[in-house]
Design an enzyme around this catalytic site. Sequence first.
Site, PDB file in Angstrom:
ATOM      1  CG  ASN A   1      30.541  38.825  48.792  1.00 16.56           C
ATOM      2  OD1 ASN A   1      31.567  39.050  49.393  1.00 16.56           O
ATOM      3  ND2 ASN A   1      29.987  37.659  48.162  1.00 16.56           N
TER       4      ASN A   1
ATOM      5  CD  GLU B   1      31.572  34.016  49.550  1.00 13.82           C
ATOM      6  OE1 GLU B   1      31.260  35.199  49.797  1.00 13.82           O
ATOM      7  OE2 GLU B   1      31.667  33.785  48.522  1.00 13.82           O
TER       8      GLU B   1
ATOM      9  CG  HIS C   1      34.255  37.125  50.324  1.00 12.11           C
ATOM     10  ND1 HIS C   1      33.888  37.030  49.144  1.00 12.11           N
ATOM     11  CD2 HIS C   1      35.552  37.480  50.282  1.00 12.11           C
ATOM     12  CE1 HIS C   1      35.176  36.941  48.375  1.00 12.11           C
ATOM     13  NE2 HIS C   1      36.096  37.189  49.191  1.00 12.11           N
TER      14      HIS C   1
ATOM     15  CG  ASP D   1      41.031  32.159  52.300  1.00  6.90           C
ATOM     16  OD1 ASP D   1      42.076  32.184  52.041  1.00  6.90           O
ATOM     17  OD2 ASP D   1      39.831  32.979  52.138  1.00  6.90           O
TER      18      ASP D   1
END
Length: 229
Positions: free
Chosen positions: A132, A139, A134, A63
């Site tokens: 979380n 996400e 990811h 990313d």
Amino acid sequence: MIWQSFDSYEALSEHAAQLLLQSIPAVLGLPTGRTPIGMYERVVAECSRQYHCFRDVVTFNLDEYAGISCEHPGSYCAYMRQHLFDHVDLDRKNAHIPDGTAPDLDAECTRYENEIAATGGLGVTFLGLGQNGHIGFNEPGTPFTSRTRVVELTQSTRVANAALFEDGHVPTYAITIGIATILDSKRIVLLASGESKRAAIERLKSGEVSVDFPASALHGHADVTVLVA
Ligand code: GLP
């Protein structure tokens, strides 16, 4: 899914570095963030003793933030130079990172996905784990069929990643390879370390599969190793 626990971050990093080095020659999917820094340090140290360590390696980063260039210290491009690219004999034309400054970001995503496919897909992909759940910047809520695309970052992810941005001004958007792109890898190694990841690790261990928890997509892959410290 194979789980391996380590007594320390150092031991986890050493093992991850060995897995990376043993996979060469390879097309590698590479992560950023705090967790893989120890792995890169050890890979660089090992490669300073070996001639042509990265000569037959192609890398694709997972990313990159949108709207910032390689010159920005918070960019993943700058991170990769600092922690790996500037220290090994990886041919820069084999080191791929999405271009967050491309004028047409959607076109850049298509180009990146096609480039991965043109190499035959990712061989070994190393992943970090967001608090979380990811993976890359996929996400919660991301379909498991997702490919490389522009995403809006959650507020919690922007706060978690604020350290390298002046005034905590983290970009709102990013480019990430998709969950399907990750699942196409032949092998996946996930690294998770520290208290802040405990809850996410327990959730991954529970075996629950849900788009609300992106890392759970990995339960659908035949060759995943999770390294925990
Ligand atoms: C960022 C990256 C992820 C990484 C995550 C965890 O959000 N895009 O790929 O896994 O951070 O980072 P850290 O290792 O710093 O906790």
